[in-house]
Design an enzyme around this catalytic site. Structure first.
Site, PDB file in Angstrom:
ATOM      1  CD  GLU E  61      -1.926  -2.288   1.242  1.00 28.67           C
ATOM      2  OE1 GLU E  61      -2.143  -3.003   0.243  1.00 28.67           O
ATOM      3  OE2 GLU E  61      -1.514  -2.752   2.302  1.00 28.67           O
ATOM      4  CB  ILE E  85      10.318 -11.007   7.528  1.00 27.08           C
ATOM      5  CG1 ILE E  85      10.818  -9.733   8.247  1.00 27.08           C
ATOM      6  CG2 ILE E  85      11.145 -12.213   7.969  1.00 27.08           C
ATOM      7  CD1 ILE E  85      10.714  -9.777   9.750  1.00 27.08           C
ATOM      8  CG  HIS E  91       2.744 -12.232   0.558  1.00 22.39           C
ATOM      9  ND1 HIS E  91       1.628 -11.882  -0.161  1.00 22.39           N
ATOM     10  CD2 HIS E  91       2.900 -11.256   1.487  1.00 22.39           C
ATOM     11  CE1 HIS E  91       1.131 -10.756   0.318  1.00 22.39           C
ATOM     12  NE2 HIS E  91       1.884 -10.352   1.308  1.00 22.39           N
TER      13      HIS E  91
END
Lengths: 160, 160, 160, 160, 160
Positions: E61, E85, E91
């Site tokens: 974002e 991390i 992802h």
């Protein structure tokens, strides 16, 4: 396999009257200083008298500063010089990718050739070698200076 | 698994009246010379008489020079020829990625088809083979010339 | 772990009155022919009567040809079909990346949905299977045809 | 190493009067249904009453459909929901990359925040867990709904 | 190999009269708080009095919120702070890549320098160290604050 001559050779390049910007990062200063000196030396050998240098913190900042210089005015080429060395996080990979795409994009969009003088090394030894600071090293800055003059000539030729 | 015929075949391509640019890097000159000669040969075999060649230092400079050529005027297709070979740093990966994205982008934005004639090899042997310089090699330049003519025909057909 | 139903199901799709373009590469012709036939079959089953096919050499050329088709006029969707198979150089990786980004970009910029019908396989067996040419294979072209009709309906719905 | 609190916490978010779009793929339907329900639940908990859902075939189609929705009108945020699971070809990698770049780009260019609700999993178990369908799982859709409301508030605040 | 001095040093930077935005994610709050505090401290040490902070959920974002801030008005630089991390899915990789490209792009397109303050770590220990929360750690936020002032000065110098 067959052997072939590696490396690159340049023809005569005449930089008289050209204005070239050098934008470089400060990280790994010894390497950077050698590369900038190498680029400046080959620019001067080609007859370039107007050389403007801008210093930024890290390589990620280089495309922004290069664009600011281009907008300020009238550069025939920009040489982007940085030295990234692989560390323990993934910082190296994402910076390298963003910066290489950023410089490519800036050249295409601005109409001013931007030379990719960013070392993307896995070890410090590799960086020292490419800055001409080891026994068998070669200062890549020399090539970038010559490439900048050549690209500036292509820019001028195609705009006439 | 089942066997299928690999490779690519072209129908008749007529390049009469076309104007094609070849932008090539100088790095790995023996390979480049063979690829450029192969492209030129197939262009001429298709009837192309207007061929302009521009030489730059490394593959990173190719998209800029190709764009400069396109802006100079009136090209029906550009063939981008370079030869990148994996070295000890990550230079290969970032240059390959920036150049492939740059050429793709240039074609989409300029409206002039840009053929991707960049070898991205892990060994010198692979490059020699793809330049037709080994016993069982095939000169990929031949295919790029034919592809350029074909894409120029698509460009013309869709603009009428 | 828990088991869940994989794959994708479509509701009723009505392609009456739609105009769809198929842009496909020629490399790996047997695979491509099956995929194009599958896409065409499902388009026709959905009631699409206007189908234009354009053939290019390799997958890198697909985004350019798709854009040319879109500019020529009035397409409701484009299906991009290619078949890339991993070879010994890094050609596969850079072409796959440039083409996938190119097709994504073309769809977003042109306003015409562009279906990603590019197989990115590590083996020939994988490609044959996804073209429906093995015993347990499924022709992905079928899905792409249906997806094209569905996306064309989204395009029309949102433009009214 | 030291331990630190992971995860994310939200302050109070008020979605009264907001209009939010959910664009989701159909592939891996059980996962998707749970994620969409989770997003919808947290949107409603925040007071959002106008929720429009659009369904597409695969994740590659999401950015196009999201853009179509944005152009149709007046959305305060879009939640993009898909579930990609690594298979035997390289399809996963190229779709993931094109979609993540596409959604990032759409948000920046359209001025409407686009929440990245795409699971990029190596196993089905990972996807079930992130959809809240395993014993210790957490439904990420909940977070995406809250993030959408928060981003819509940033959008409104900065446009006044 | 030869040893060289690593790291980066700054000259005097004067931030008097500058307006700087900090956009940060909330994920991994302990790390983020330390980084934001570090950036704020070095901004204030350089004389910056106008600092606006915007908080978002995750790093994806950040580019959108940074752009919203830039459009609201008159910022001399934006510092983007996040902490990613590596987890068990992919992802991490796709967020890192989209965010680094997004921030690069935003800086080039908006004309406002955007500092890349995103940690891309493989372990929590690496993140703690780079937030100055371990014995031998260094708070990278300090450097980002100084870099922001320096880039703002380049922006101003080149616009006059």
């Amino acid at each position: 396999g067959k052997v072939f001559k590696k490396g690159v050779s340049f023809g005569d390049t005449d930089g008289t009257g050209l204005k070239v910007g050098i934008v470089h990062a400060r990280w790994n200063k010894e390497i950077i200083d050698a590369l900038v000196a190498g680029a400046r030396k080959s620019l001067e050998a080609a007859g370039v008298r107007m050389i403007q240098t801008v210093e930024v913190s890290g390589s990620f900042e280089i495309p922004y500063a290069a664009k600011a210089l281009i907008e300020k005015g009238d550069y025939d080429a920009i040489i982007c010089i940085g030295c990234l060395i692989k560390g323990s996080t993934m910082h190296f990979e994402y910076i390298c990718e963003a910066v290489s795409q950023g410089i490519m994009r800036l050249g295409l969009e601005s109409g001013v050739p931007c030379i990719f003088g960013i070392l993307t090394c896995l070890t410090e030894e590799q960086a020292l070698e490419r800055a001409g600071l080891t026994a068998n090293g070669h200062n890549h800055g020399d090539d970038w200076g010559t490439a900048a003059v050549e690209m500036a000539m292509i820019k001028k030729a195609n705009r006439l």
